[in-house]
Enzyme design. Structure first.
Site, PDB file in Angstrom:
ATOM      1  N   HIS A   1       0.608   1.780  10.297  1.00  0.00           N
ATOM      2  CA  HIS A   1       0.614   1.509   8.859  1.00  0.00           C
ATOM      3  C   HIS A   1       2.014   1.195   8.359  1.00  0.00           C
ATOM      4  CE1 HIS A   1      -3.247   3.711   9.078  1.00  0.00           C
ATOM      5  NE2 HIS A   1      -3.583   2.873   8.107  1.00  0.00           N
TER       6      HIS A   1
ATOM      7  N   ARG B   1       0.856  -1.197   0.000  1.00  0.00           N
ATOM      8  CA  ARG B   1       0.000   0.000   0.000  1.00  0.00           C
ATOM      9  C   ARG B   1       0.890   1.245   0.000  1.00  0.00           C
ATOM     10  NH1 ARG B   1      -5.324  -1.774   2.847  1.00  0.00           N
ATOM     11  NH2 ARG B   1      -5.388  -3.848   1.931  1.00  0.00           N
TER      12      ARG B   1
ATOM     13  N   SER C   1     -10.784  -6.642   8.031  1.00  0.00           N
ATOM     14  CA  SER C   1     -12.015  -6.256   7.353  1.00  0.00           C
ATOM     15  C   SER C   1     -12.518  -7.468   6.577  1.00  0.00           C
ATOM     16  CB  SER C   1     -11.773  -5.109   6.374  1.00  0.00           C
ATOM     17  OG  SER C   1     -11.669  -3.895   7.076  1.00  0.00           O
TER      18      SER C   1
ATOM     19  N   GLU D   1      -8.062  -1.500  14.205  1.00  0.00           N
ATOM     20  CA  GLU D   1      -8.686  -2.426  13.259  1.00  0.00           C
ATOM     21  C   GLU D   1      -7.692  -3.544  12.942  1.00  0.00           C
ATOM     22  OE1 GLU D   1     -10.056  -0.733   9.465  1.00  0.00           O
ATOM     23  OE2 GLU D   1      -9.511  -2.644   8.549  1.00  0.00           O
TER      24      GLU D   1
END
Ligand code: ATP
Ligand code: MG
Length: 428
Positions: free
Chosen positions: A222, A213, A354, A351
């Protein structure tokens, strides 16, 4: 063979002759006696040098070996009341296989904290520290615990391409690569490929692979390259996928407690095996919690960092957020009016996963794609899998480093990757 045993094996070998190898952790000289602490991945050993036994010459030579040199030691294991470990090795011979330069760019035995940049530049030294090694032993056990659970549930482990022609999510977070005369990208997610494998009839697939990413922001949660554990399962809805996920995590934590007690002690962490099922709250309920914490948020927005902190302050546990607004979820999620069949797994404010039941109806999928500004023609290779028999299916993607962060309690995701890739770092 260079060594007869690892240091993990020798406590049970009292009275035996062994040849063990490792790094010199420390040397303490107390007059006519010296202690060399030897270290390998499995443990430590105290090597007791008695000048009267080894001779003056060897005593002098051995006590001068620089710290962190690699040596092999031949000697006898002996029970010892004084030794911290309960045993010691009385050496006959110490062979230096590789001499370490000094000073070391980064201390291993000392307790001084170095900056994360210095540590990563010298990662091979940094990882010799117990508390760093423990993170990766735990990361490995988490991965094996999840994989074990999924394989036992009939998942087949696959590998899909990481060099691809189109964006999975359509976004801008893509690394371009030159692919001969074509333009290609590093894949952000195996999403589209694992769905095509449902049309292939594989029924249940698992993939553990890097995801890339090109996120510009430099945060503590991240990375630009991370390991994604992905599953996709046929004839399943989001509840089935959530059960597979919570089962995997519970198995990982159970395995961790059984097999990595030492590392958990080193990191001063404790875990109870979480109770099943994990708590489930809807997006609407989560929105209420956020608003009750005095944070402004509209229905249909994603949770900001501040909103996530509010959720985290009330929910220090694994919990699912379900029934998300379709407008903030990717095109491949199955819609339910303005809601969707998507879920996230959270722990506190973080998180971890997903997932969703996917949209397996061709016409509806194309319509959602268009509504999100994507051109279905660019996805023809994917869409054709929906025209000739696609079963309903669901799945998820879990960030291994995120979960490792939560389990080990480290504050920066870079701690959970051996060689992290972030906004500025490309070496080592
Ligand atoms: P976030 O909102 O936290 O940036 P995301 O919703 O963009 O994550 P997904 O596309 O849902 O991420 O990816 C699935 C999982 O992969 C995430 O739940 C997370 O565990 C992990 N993940 C995603 N992006 C990153 C990243 N840049 N670094 C590390 N892990 C990531
Ligand atoms: Mg997500």
């Amino acid at each position: 063979m260079l060594r007869s045993h690892t240091l993990g094996e020798i406590p049970s070998l009292q009275g035996k002759e062994v040849r063990v190898c490792g790094w010199i952790h420390d040397i303490r000289v107390l007059g006519r006696i010296a202690f060399i602490i030897l270290r390998d991945r499995y443990g430590f050993a105290q090597v007791t040098l008695i000048r009267g036994l080894v001779g003056k010459e060897k005593f002098r030579k051995y006590t001068k070996i620089p710290r962190e040199s690699v040596v092999c030691i031949r000697g006898r294991v002996q029970k010892s009341e004084q030794a911290k470990l309960g045993f010691e090795i009385l050496p006959e011979e110490i062979e230096v296989l590789n001499r370490a330069d000094s000073p070391l760019p980064l201390g291993v035995a000392d307790k001084v904290d170095a900056e994360i940049d210095t540590r990563i530049e010298n990662r091979f030294l940094d990882m010799r520290k117990r508390e760093i090694l423990s993170i990766f032993e735990i990361r490995n056990i988490i991965l094996q615990g999840i994989r074990e659970y999924l394989l036992a549930n009939n998942f087949i482990e696959v590998h899909t391409p990481k060099i691809v022609a189109t964006a999975t999510e359509g976004g801008t977070e893509l690394f371009p690569v030159k692919y001969f005369e074509k333009n290609a990208y590093l894949n952000q997610s195996p999403q589209l490929y694992k769905q095509m494998l449902m049309a292939a009839g594989l029924d249940r697939v698992l993939e553990v692979a890097p995801a890339f990413r090109a996120e510009e922001h430099n945060t503590t949660r991240h990375l630009n390259e991370f390991i994604s554990i992905d599953i996709e399962m046929s004839f399943a809805n989001e509840e089935d996928a959530m059960q597979m996920l919570e089962g995997s995590i519970v198995n990982a934590i159970r395995k961790l407690k059984e097999e990595r007690e030492e590392e958990m002690k080193t990191l001063e962490i404790e875990w109870d095996v979480p109770k099943l099922p994990f708590r489930r709250i809807t997006y609407d309920e989560a929105l209420e919690i956020v608003k009750n914490n005095g944070i402004e948020m509209e229905w249909g927005e994603d949770f900001s960092a501040e909103a996530l902190n509010a959720l985290g302050s009330e929910l220090q546990e694994f919990y699912f957020i379900t029934r998300w607004p379709m407008e903030i979820k990717p095109f491949y999620v199955l819609p339910d009016g303005k809601y969707s069949h998507a879920f996230d797994l959270m722990y506190g404010e973080k998180e971890i996963t997903s997932g969703a039941q996917r949209n397996h109806i061709y016409e509806s999928l194309v319509e959602v794609m268009r509504s999100k500004g994507l051109n279905p023609e660019n996805f023809e290779y994917y869409l054709r899998a929906f025209r000739y028999g696609m079963p309903p299916h669901a799945g998820w993607g879990l960030g291994l480093e995120r979960l490792t962060m939560i389990v080990t309690g480290v504050k920066n995701i870079r701690e959970c990757v051996i060689f992290p890739r972030d906004r500025t770092r490309l070496v080592p």
